[in-house]
Write a protein that holds these residues in place. Sequence first.
Motif, PDB file in Angstrom:
ATOM      1  N   ALA A  16      -2.784   4.623  -1.723  1.00  0.00           N
ATOM      2  CA  ALA A  16      -3.576   5.336  -0.715  1.00  0.00           C
ATOM      3  C   ALA A  16      -3.048   6.760  -0.506  1.00  0.00           C
ATOM      4  O   ALA A  16      -3.306   7.383   0.514  1.00  0.00           O
TER       5      ALA A  16
ATOM      6  N   VAL B  29      -6.495  -0.105   4.860  1.00  0.00           N
ATOM      7  CA  VAL B  29      -6.553  -0.726   3.534  1.00  0.00           C
ATOM      8  C   VAL B  29      -5.706  -1.997   3.515  1.00  0.00           C
ATOM      9  O   VAL B  29      -6.130  -3.044   3.015  1.00  0.00           O
TER      10      VAL B  29
ATOM     11  N   VAL C 109       0.870  -1.175   0.000  1.00  0.00           N
ATOM     12  CA  VAL C 109       0.000   0.000   0.000  1.00  0.00           C
ATOM     13  C   VAL C 109       0.909   1.228   0.000  1.00  0.00           C
ATOM     14  O   VAL C 109       1.871   1.298   0.770  1.00  0.00           O
TER      15      VAL C 109
ATOM     16  N   LYS D 189      -7.419  -5.599   2.728  1.00  0.00           N
ATOM     17  CA  LYS D 189      -7.012  -6.341   1.526  1.00  0.00           C
ATOM     18  C   LYS D 189      -6.342  -7.664   1.900  1.00  0.00           C
ATOM     19  O   LYS D 189      -6.519  -8.680   1.210  1.00  0.00           O
TER      20      LYS D 189
ATOM     21  N   THR E  30      -5.485   5.393   7.128  1.00  0.00           N
ATOM     22  CA  THR E  30      -6.195   4.834   5.976  1.00  0.00           C
ATOM     23  C   THR E  30      -5.367   3.729   5.326  1.00  0.00           C
ATOM     24  O   THR E  30      -5.881   2.640   5.024  1.00  0.00           O
TER      25      THR E  30
END
Lengths: 334, 349
Positions: free
Chosen positions: B232, B217, B202, B221, B213
Amino acid sequence: MTDKVTLAMGAGGRQTAQLIDEVFAARFNSPLLTADDAAVLEPPRGRMAMSTDGFIVSPSFFAGGNIGKLSICGTVNDLACMGARPLYLTCGFVIEEGYPLDQLRQIADAMAATAAAAGVSLVAGDTKVAGKGQVDGVFITTTGVGEIVEGAAPAGAKARPGDAIIVTGDVGRHGCTILLARDEFGIEADVTSDCAPLWDSVEAMLGVTKDIHVIRDATRGGVGTVLYEIASQSGVGVRLDAAAVPVDPAVGGVCRMLGLEPLYLACEGRLVVIAPKEEAPALVEALRACPNSQGAAIIGEITDDRPGWVVMRTEIGSETLLPQPTGELLPRIC
Amino acid sequence: MSDATTTARQILATYDGPRLRIMEVCGTHTHENFRLGIRKLLPPQVDLISGPGCPVCVTPVGFIDEAIWLAEHGVTITTFGDLVRVPGTSKNLAAARADGARVQVVYSPLDALEYAKEHADEQVCFLSVGFETTVPAACLAVSQAHAEGVGNFSLLVANKTMPNAYAALKGSADVFLYPGHVHAITGTQLCEDLVEQGVSGVLAGFTAKELLTAMAVALSKAKEGKPFFVNAYPRVVKSEGTPAAVALIEQVMEPCDTEWRGLGVIPQSGLRLRDEYAAYDARKKHDMPVIEGHANPACRCGNVLRGEITPEQCPLFGKVCTPLHPVGACMVSGEGACSAFYQYGGNLS
């Protein structure tokens, strides 16, 4: 007189007398300041506080003040932190040969105005001139005496779990101002030093309650260093709410660019106050009514867990330790 | 707290997927995760491990020795402040300065070039460390010096690039937290390609919301069980990166094999000045000998940089090695994992 300070002006003869009369005595305007060897004074009522402080700030002129104003505020605020009304100050100057007299006059003007605002008399002084390069510009030492308000006894070891922590305004402005004034980073921002005398603010608090546990001025090392000192002296933990710590947006912006923590930047007109929680709202209200502490806020509390440490509630609601001061902050900040 | 923050915290708190090792490739992410208290919000089966993404930390000891050699041969060293205190084999640049060497802290390679122009009687060398984020400014300084005919300026280059480092670190973590500012230059194609090789990641920004965030994420995921990549940090990182900066790097520098502290030599993961700019290469210009550095054998920065141990598992950590007396580079730099662990007292649990 010439327009620059000469070695002869520090030699003790006629030119020294002329410098003192024309630059200092004419401005300080105190009947207690005479040409005799020592000031003769009325004793304070009750207990007395005494403090001394040296000032070598570079540059000596900055947004919001100069070394003269700083030299009065520093000692007045040290006295105020003990609950003492400042009465008398002495000042010692070490001036570099060739220093512009015009700047020295501005420094003396600022000292006179600040002393008047703080209600303190300048009663004795000393002037020395050092050869070119032996001192940088002008260094000032002030020593002050104050009388302690009856019933007031704040001290660093008196913080108790459950107490509230108050700061008297936004943090880190003086340090940020000096940083920018040195122009080493090529950053421009509208930041002014918080340099101010704070006896009014302390007097207003003592009007609310004498039961104030700790008062500290957050100078070198800033609010963060003061909190670590109090945690250690009192053997308590400190819990801060990061979102409640007032920071001027411009100071915050500069700090983010340079990776600095505003809590570790020097203030010259901010106090950390620790007092029983139930007194805190009235103390904040009294502080906000004073010109130099309008931004007062409660920023945290004293706890009994993790003695000696400062824990921060972060902006996302988690917790972290405030890193301890590293001692690598700016030299010659005050 | 905003709704988004609350949602992200809920995702972290309720994660019930497999054990997960997330590597903070970038040292600033390590620091921010501590500063914001994000580590404390993670469930027990999620580990954050610190990676090699602090430029000062991965610079080998021999580079500091080279800089000291230059300083002791009358060359003025201009450098980012971090490097001044990094230990070389026998001393650091601060000690060389105390012995009379000229060591000047600057905040940009362009400031170093300015210094050279203002001090025409000195030979001035800039210590060029850092990843794709800082390389363009160094290249700009060289190309400006070239255009203006500045003859007393050079670079001692130890710049590194990420692509082959990712490949070398592939097995060290389950998810990479990709460094936002590197990919702002290079774009995201590499991260997409790594998904094909089974590597998840990410791309994260640096504010509280962006980091939270990115973590949320990563955990969401990871539960799906197949390799993924999510950008992100779209407000800064575009898929094509910054082509002008990439072109500037390619104009002035070319890839070479390079040594990373702790990781050894990674093929084609370094940069050096192209032959056209050899006049600005301090090693050639000052006819430097080959200098090999020797790190303190007890220092375990290497294992820390590979994510094999946490700083607290190093026997020197916090005892012999502290920010005031650093033994290894990871304790010196503001982005170093050891420095972050020391300052924030480890996990506040």
